[in-house]
Motif scaffolding. Sequence first.
Motif, short mmCIF file in Angstrom:
data_model
loop_
_atom_site.label_atom_id
_atom_site.label_comp_id
_atom_site.label_asym_id
_atom_site.label_seq_id
_atom_site.Cartn_x
_atom_site.Cartn_y
_atom_site.Cartn_z
N ARG A 1 0.85 -1.19 0.00
CA ARG A 1 0.00 0.00 0.00
C ARG A 1 0.89 1.24 0.00
O ARG A 1 1.82 1.36 0.81
CB ARG A 1 -0.91 0.00 1.22
N PHE A 2 0.59 2.15 -0.90
CA PHE A 2 1.39 3.35 -1.08
C PHE A 2 0.59 4.60 -0.70
O PHE A 2 -0.65 4.58 -0.73
CB PHE A 2 1.89 3.45 -2.52
N SER B 1 -3.46 4.23 -8.10
CA SER B 1 -2.28 3.48 -8.51
C SER B 1 -2.19 3.34 -10.04
O SER B 1 -1.09 3.20 -10.58
CB SER B 1 -2.27 2.10 -7.86
N GLU B 2 -3.33 3.39 -10.72
CA GLU B 2 -3.28 3.37 -12.19
C GLU B 2 -2.53 4.60 -12.70
O GLU B 2 -1.66 4.50 -13.57
CB GLU B 2 -4.71 3.35 -12.75
N PHE C 1 -0.46 6.48 -10.94
CA PHE C 1 0.91 6.44 -10.43
C PHE C 1 1.80 5.60 -11.35
O PHE C 1 2.91 6.00 -11.72
CB PHE C 1 0.92 5.88 -9.02
N CYS C 2 1.31 4.42 -11.74
CA CYS C 2 2.10 3.55 -12.61
C CYS C 2 2.29 4.17 -13.99
O CYS C 2 3.36 4.01 -14.61
CB CYS C 2 1.44 2.18 -12.72
N PRO D 1 -0.57 -1.93 -11.26
CA PRO D 1 -1.54 -1.26 -10.39
C PRO D 1 -2.50 -2.24 -9.75
O PRO D 1 -2.88 -3.26 -10.35
CB PRO D 1 -2.26 -0.29 -11.34
N TYR E 1 -6.77 0.86 -5.26
CA TYR E 1 -6.30 2.12 -5.85
C TYR E 1 -5.15 2.76 -5.08
O TYR E 1 -4.53 3.71 -5.58
CB TYR E 1 -7.46 3.11 -6.00
N ASP E 2 -4.84 2.25 -3.91
CA ASP E 2 -3.64 2.72 -3.21
C ASP E 2 -2.62 1.59 -3.08
O ASP E 2 -1.73 1.64 -2.23
CB ASP E 2 -3.98 3.29 -1.84
N GLU E 3 -2.75 0.56 -3.93
CA GLU E 3 -1.87 -0.61 -3.84
C GLU E 3 -1.25 -0.93 -5.20
O GLU E 3 -1.82 -0.63 -6.25
CB GLU E 3 -2.66 -1.83 -3.35
N CYS E 4 -0.07 -1.55 -5.16
CA CYS E 4 0.60 -2.03 -6.36
C CYS E 4 1.24 -3.38 -6.06
O CYS E 4 1.62 -3.65 -4.92
CB CYS E 4 1.70 -1.07 -6.82
#
Length: 408
Positions: free
Chosen positions: A325-326, A331-332, A334-335, A353, A365-368
Motif C-alpha cells: 500500500r502506497f 495506482s493506475e 501512479f504507474c 496497479p 487504488y492505493d496498492e501495487c
Amino acid sequence: MPNVSHRSQTVPLSPFRKLIPLADRAKRAGKHIYHLNIGQPDIKTHPQAVAKFRQLPWQILDYSPSNGIDSYREALCGYYRRFDVSLTADEIMVTTGGSEAILFFMLACLDPGDEIIIPEPFYANYNGYAHIADVRVVPITCKIEDGFSIPSAEAFARKITPRTKAIVITTPNNPTGACYSRDELDRLSAIVRKHDLFFCADEVYREFSYDHPLQSILQLPDLEKHAIVIDSVSKRYSATGARVGSLVSRNLEVRESVDRFAKLRLSPPGLGQRLSEIMLEDDGSYLQGVKEDYHQRRDTVYQRLSRMPGVYSYKPGGAFYCFARFPIHDSEDFCRWLLEDFEYEGATVMLSPGPGFYATPGLGYDECRIAYVLNSEDLERAMDCLEEALKVYPGVDAEAMASGKLQA
C-alpha cells in the motif's frame, strides 16, 4: 462492416501488460525500465537441462498425446512423491501452460452463470478466464493488515449460493505472496466437502515457500472428488516460454471432461514437454539455489519498503511478489506517471496497479504489486527509483506520507 464480439470488447485487461505500450515508448526515448510488473525472472533456465535438451535427436516434431507425453507424466508422478503425494500418470493432464489449465478447469467444471469464490486480491487473469467461460467471480476480500490470510469459514459460508460450484485459491499467492497454512486449507476443505464444491488450487509457485513447509491440497484427506491442482514449469525452472503446465485431479469425471477440450486443441507443446522432463531429472541443487536467490530478493524489497515513509507492507511468505500500500490515491495513474513523466538517474520502475487484482470495485487504488524477479543489485536501484518517485509524485497523499512508515 461486421462487428466484433461483445466478449472481446469487455474482457478485462491484464494489469501487468496493459502499460507495456507506455514502457516501450519510454525505452525508445532512452529511459531504462526496471520491470517489476510481471513474473518474468532474470534467473537462467536450468542450464544443465538446456544443454542436454539441445542434444536431443529428432527429425519430426510430431503431435504429442492430448493429455501429454507418457514419460513426462510418469516423471511428474515422481516429482509429486517429494511432497508425499501419490499419483498415477492418468491423473495428470498436461496443458499449454498453467493458463490453459485454468481455462480448462472453468470450461469443464462450470456452466455459464455458475459462481466461483476467490479470495482477493487474486491472479488477475482469473477475471479474464471467467469472462470467457461466462462464470461469475465472487470475491472474498483479504486484508493487508492480516498478511492477506484466509478469512473465516463464516465469511465463506455467507458467499455460498445455489450457483456456487468451486472455491479457487493460489498458494503461494500471486499477487500477495501469502502462503496458506494447513489450518487454513483444512478450513476450506471442510467447506467444499460440506457444500459439495470443487476445490481448485493454483500451486505454480509451490517451490517458493520461504518460512514454512508448503501445504498442497493434494495432501489433504477426503478430497479425491473435489481437489483440482493447477501447476506449471514456468516459474519453477524460469522457463516461462516452454508453455507447459498441468491440471491434476483424482476425479475421473473431471479428467474426462478436461480431455474433451484437450483433444480439440490437439496437443500441448512437444518441445516444452521434452525440456520439462529433462529438468525434472536432476533439479535438486538448481531449485534450492533459485529458492535461496528469491529469499534474498524478498528480504531486499521488504527492507527497502519498510524504510519508505507512508508505505504499508508485510513480509510475503512465498512466490516472488509483494503487494504493498502506497501513499497515493490512484495506482493506475501512479504507474502511468512512473513511465511517462518520471526518471531517476536515467531510469524508472514499472509496477502493476492494484485494482486489476480485485473483483470488488473501488479496491486496490492505493496498492501495487511488485514482482521481485530481478537480481538484488537491480532491485536496489529499482527501489531507489521508487523511493525518489514518492517524494515528487504530484498525486501523493501528504497525510499518509507524514504518518511515516507502517509495516505489518
